[in-house]
Write an enzyme that holds these catalytic residues in place. Structure first.
Site, PDB file in Angstrom:
ATOM      1  N   ASN A 121       2.353   4.879   9.607  1.00 30.98           N
ATOM      2  CA  ASN A 121       1.426   4.624   8.493  1.00 30.98           C
ATOM      3  C   ASN A 121       0.645   3.327   8.658  1.00 30.98           C
ATOM      4  O   ASN A 121      -0.439   3.186   8.083  1.00 30.98           O
ATOM      5  CB  ASN A 121       2.243   4.598   7.190  1.00 30.98           C
ATOM      6  CG  ASN A 121       1.498   3.972   6.040  1.00 30.98           C
ATOM      7  OD1 ASN A 121       0.687   4.628   5.392  1.00 30.98           O
ATOM      8  ND2 ASN A 121       1.735   2.690   5.788  1.00 30.98           N
TER       9      ASN A 121
ATOM     10  N   GLY B 118      -7.021  10.862   0.888  1.00 35.62           N
ATOM     11  CA  GLY B 118      -8.358  10.582   0.376  1.00 35.62           C
ATOM     12  C   GLY B 118      -8.442   9.118  -0.022  1.00 35.62           C
ATOM     13  O   GLY B 118      -7.634   8.302   0.398  1.00 35.62           O
TER      14      GLY B 118
ATOM     15  N   TYR C 299     -12.811   2.216  13.248  1.00 37.19           N
ATOM     16  CA  TYR C 299     -11.772   2.849  12.422  1.00 37.19           C
ATOM     17  C   TYR C 299     -11.828   4.365  12.568  1.00 37.19           C
ATOM     18  O   TYR C 299     -10.818   5.025  12.804  1.00 37.19           O
ATOM     19  CB  TYR C 299     -11.949   2.436  10.958  1.00 37.19           C
ATOM     20  CG  TYR C 299     -10.928   3.049  10.035  1.00 37.19           C
ATOM     21  CD1 TYR C 299      -9.646   2.506   9.930  1.00 37.19           C
ATOM     22  CD2 TYR C 299     -11.225   4.176   9.268  1.00 37.19           C
ATOM     23  CE1 TYR C 299      -8.694   3.063   9.083  1.00 37.19           C
ATOM     24  CE2 TYR C 299     -10.284   4.742   8.425  1.00 37.19           C
ATOM     25  CZ  TYR C 299      -9.019   4.181   8.326  1.00 37.19           C
ATOM     26  OH  TYR C 299      -8.073   4.746   7.490  1.00 37.19           O
TER      27      TYR C 299
ATOM     28  N   GLY D 135       0.788  -1.231   0.000  1.00 40.86           N
ATOM     29  CA  GLY D 135       0.000   0.000   0.000  1.00 40.86           C
ATOM     30  C   GLY D 135       0.816   1.275   0.000  1.00 40.86           C
ATOM     31  O   GLY D 135       1.882   1.355  -0.610  1.00 40.86           O
TER      32      GLY D 135
ATOM     33  N   LYS E 103      -8.998   6.927  14.183  1.00 39.24           N
ATOM     34  CA  LYS E 103      -8.325   8.028  13.486  1.00 39.24           C
ATOM     35  C   LYS E 103      -8.581   9.366  14.193  1.00 39.24           C
ATOM     36  O   LYS E 103      -7.738  10.266  14.143  1.00 39.24           O
ATOM     37  CB  LYS E 103      -8.757   8.067  12.017  1.00 39.24           C
ATOM     38  CG  LYS E 103      -8.269   6.856  11.214  1.00 39.24           C
ATOM     39  CD  LYS E 103      -6.747   6.736  11.183  1.00 39.24           C
ATOM     40  CE  LYS E 103      -6.244   5.645  10.252  1.00 39.24           C
ATOM     41  NZ  LYS E 103      -4.779   5.539  10.198  1.00 39.24           N
TER      42      LYS E 103
ATOM     43  N   ASP F 250       4.476  -7.952  14.521  1.00 39.10           N
ATOM     44  CA  ASP F 250       3.252  -7.253  14.909  1.00 39.10           C
ATOM     45  C   ASP F 250       3.623  -6.077  15.807  1.00 39.10           C
ATOM     46  O   ASP F 250       4.136  -6.277  16.917  1.00 39.10           O
ATOM     47  CB  ASP F 250       2.346  -8.254  15.657  1.00 39.10           C
ATOM     48  CG  ASP F 250       1.015  -7.660  16.027  1.00 39.10           C
ATOM     49  OD1 ASP F 250       0.843  -6.425  15.908  1.00 39.10           O
ATOM     50  OD2 ASP F 250       0.132  -8.439  16.445  1.00 39.10           O
TER      51      ASP F 250
ATOM     52  N   ASP G  78       6.506  -4.069   9.341  1.00 44.55           N
ATOM     53  CA  ASP G  78       5.167  -4.534   8.961  1.00 44.55           C
ATOM     54  C   ASP G  78       4.965  -5.949   9.506  1.00 44.55           C
ATOM     55  O   ASP G  78       5.927  -6.705   9.679  1.00 44.55           O
ATOM     56  CB  ASP G  78       5.005  -4.553   7.436  1.00 44.55           C
ATOM     57  CG  ASP G  78       3.552  -4.427   6.981  1.00 44.55           C
ATOM     58  OD1 ASP G  78       3.199  -3.430   6.337  1.00 44.55           O
ATOM     59  OD2 ASP G  78       2.754  -5.357   7.288  1.00 44.55           O
TER      60      ASP G  78
HETATM   61  N1  NAD Z   1      -6.426   3.607   1.270  1.00 44.37           N
HETATM   62  C1  NAD Z   1      -7.127   4.649   1.607  1.00 44.37           C
HETATM   63  O1  NAD Z   1      -8.002   5.094   0.854  1.00 44.37           O
HETATM   64  C2  NAD Z   1      -6.868   5.360   2.916  1.00 44.37           C
HETATM   65  C3  NAD Z   1      -7.620   6.504   3.201  1.00 44.37           C
HETATM   66  C4  NAD Z   1      -7.383   7.178   4.397  1.00 44.37           C
HETATM   67  C5  NAD Z   1      -6.389   6.728   5.260  1.00 44.37           C
HETATM   68  N2  NAD Z   1      -5.674   5.619   4.959  1.00 44.37           N
HETATM   69  C6  NAD Z   1      -4.617   5.225   5.899  1.00 44.37           C
HETATM   70  O2  NAD Z   1      -3.395   5.110   5.200  1.00 44.37           O
HETATM   71  C7  NAD Z   1      -2.531   4.170   5.855  1.00 44.37           C
HETATM   72  C8  NAD Z   1      -2.022   3.142   4.845  1.00 44.37           C
HETATM   73  O3  NAD Z   1      -3.142   2.380   4.397  1.00 44.37           O
HETATM   74  P1  NAD Z   1      -3.154   1.560   3.043  1.00 44.37           P
HETATM   75  O4  NAD Z   1      -4.376   1.967   2.328  1.00 44.37           O
HETATM   76  O5  NAD Z   1      -1.829   1.611   2.375  1.00 44.37           O
HETATM   77  O6  NAD Z   1      -3.484   0.105   3.634  1.00 44.37           O
HETATM   78  P2  NAD Z   1      -2.707  -1.285   3.569  1.00 44.37           P
HETATM   79  O7  NAD Z   1      -3.593  -2.266   4.251  1.00 44.37           O
HETATM   80  O8  NAD Z   1      -2.240  -1.559   2.184  1.00 44.37           O
HETATM   81  O9  NAD Z   1      -1.420  -0.976   4.478  1.00 44.37           O
HETATM   82  C9  NAD Z   1      -1.433  -1.027   5.878  1.00 44.37           C
HETATM   83  C10 NAD Z   1      -0.222  -1.826   6.310  1.00 44.37           C
HETATM   84  O10 NAD Z   1      -0.206  -1.892   7.755  1.00 44.37           O
HETATM   85  C11 NAD Z   1       0.223  -3.185   8.110  1.00 44.37           C
HETATM   86  N3  NAD Z   1      -0.236  -3.536   9.459  1.00 44.37           N
HETATM   87  C12 NAD Z   1      -1.526  -3.705   9.874  1.00 44.37           C
HETATM   88  N4  NAD Z   1      -1.550  -4.122  11.150  1.00 44.37           N
HETATM   89  C13 NAD Z   1      -0.249  -4.209  11.559  1.00 44.37           C
HETATM   90  C14 NAD Z   1       0.376  -4.593  12.792  1.00 44.37           C
HETATM   91  N5  NAD Z   1      -0.355  -4.966  13.844  1.00 44.37           N
HETATM   92  N6  NAD Z   1       1.722  -4.569  12.870  1.00 44.37           N
HETATM   93  C15 NAD Z   1       2.477  -4.198  11.787  1.00 44.37           C
HETATM   94  N7  NAD Z   1       1.939  -3.836  10.606  1.00 44.37           N
HETATM   95  C16 NAD Z   1       0.592  -3.841  10.487  1.00 44.37           C
HETATM   96  C17 NAD Z   1      -0.416  -4.114   7.058  1.00 44.37           C
HETATM   97  O11 NAD Z   1       0.208  -5.377   6.993  1.00 44.37           O
HETATM   98  C18 NAD Z   1      -0.265  -3.288   5.800  1.00 44.37           C
HETATM   99  O12 NAD Z   1       0.916  -3.587   5.073  1.00 44.37           O
HETATM  100  C19 NAD Z   1      -3.379   3.538   6.988  1.00 44.37           C
HETATM  101  O13 NAD Z   1      -3.069   4.199   8.218  1.00 44.37           O
HETATM  102  C20 NAD Z   1      -4.810   3.859   6.558  1.00 44.37           C
HETATM  103  O14 NAD Z   1      -5.685   3.917   7.659  1.00 44.37           O
HETATM  104  C21 NAD Z   1      -5.883   4.921   3.807  1.00 44.37           C
END
Ligand code: NAD
Length: 257
Positions: free
Chosen positions: A87, A183, A152, A18, A156, A60, A38
């Site tokens: 992140n 976004g 969630y 991500g 946040k 974790d 991660d």
């Molecule tokens: N995708 C969107 O549209 C969006 C919108 C607003 C905010 N966000 C935020 O952006 C950030 C990145 O999200 P993303 O969309 O890339 O999601 P994603 O799920 O691709 O990435 C999140 C990562 O966090 C890791 N993770 C989760 N729990 C964990 C733990 N306990 N220990 C270690 N690692 C852990 C996951 O393995 C994953 O690789 C997040 O904080 C998410 O809330 C995303």
């Protein structure tokens, strides 16, 4: 590589895929030495393939001591930690009246408690050095009423609260804490969240469902992961030193203040 960035080091959590992966890649491209953490070890290995000397920290981050271990690993390897990007995140869609302890604990564990503990661990190291930058990833959800996404959005809102408190606690020590609200980006997390939403709403026309949600964005399109990551990197490396306690909206107009 600019001289200014030559010696900088960063810890990026959730970089096994991500947006975290993209943030790590952009920091590496700017000459920053990057450690990636991660729970997804295979994802981390893929991210690390982009640069020499990337430190992998699988595991974790909600486990006791994990935050301190991750921050010490960076300091031990390179002698300093200049940047923390909080992140890593998790979210699950479930109707308000069917919410479970398990999903609240999992969501708050990574989105709130781990973020706070990482901020404490990195904040102490940065305070000792008299410099550093922390960027927390929040979400437009923190200010919305989302009955099917309450854990969630509450998590946040807590990120926003921690960002403000940490910014005030650390500013006197030369450490800048800010946050960024992305976004809708088509990452794995977003796609599976929207698939569950569609199922819950009895929608079998998934593409139409997605298009309707996209139309709510004033700019009329979803965010590219790379453009949001570029704004995170700007906060981490380039933003003026007087910018602190800010929440940067990268949501195409979804968030308006
Ligand atoms: N995708 C969107 O549209 C969006 C919108 C607003 C905010 N966000 C935020 O952006 C950030 C990145 O999200 P993303 O969309 O890339 O999601 P994603 O799920 O691709 O990435 C999140 C990562 O966090 C890791 N993770 C989760 N729990 C964990 C733990 N306990 N220990 C270690 N690692 C852990 C996951 O393995 C994953 O690789 C997040 O904080 C998410 O809330 C995303």
């Amino acid at each position: 590589m600019t001289e200014r960035n030559e010696q900088r080091t960063a810890l990026v959590t959730g970089a096994g895929g991500g947006m975290g992966r993209e943030i790590a890649h952009q920091l590496i491209a700017r000459g920053v030495r990057v450690a990636i953490a991660d729970i997804n070890a295979a994802g981390l290995a893929e991210t690390a393939a982009a640069g020499d000397g990337v430190a992998h920290l699988p595991g974790d981050l909600t486990r006791e001591g994990a935050a301190e271990t991750a921050v010490s690993a960076v300091a031990e390897r390179w002698g300093r930690i200049d940047i923390l990007v909080n992140n890593a995140g998790y979210g699950v869609i479930e109707p308000f009246l069917e919410m479970t302890l398990k999903s609240w604990e999992r969501t708050l564990g990574i989105n709130v408690t781990a973020l706070a503990m990482l901020t404490v661990a990195a904040g102490n190291a940065m305070k000792a050095a008299g410099r550093g930058r922390i960027v927390n990833i929040t979400s437009p959800a923190s200010r919305m009423a989302l009955p099917n996404y309450a854990a969630y959005s509450a998590s946040k809102a807590a990120v926003d609260s921690i960002t403000r408190a940490a910014a005030v606690a650390l500013a006197p020590h030369g450490v800048l804490v800010n946050s960024l609200a992305p976004g809708m980006m088509d990452t794995e997390m977003q796609r599976s969240t929207e698939a569950t939403m569609a199922r819950m709403e009895g929608r079998d026309d998934f593409e139409t469902f997605l298009a309707e949600r996209t139309r709510r964005i004033p700019l009329g399109r979803r965010a590219e992961i790379a453009e949001v990551a570029a704004a995170v990197v700007w906060l981490a490396l380039d933003a003026p030193d007087y910018l602190v306690a800010e929440r940067l909206n990268m949501s195409g107009g979804l968030d308006k203040d």
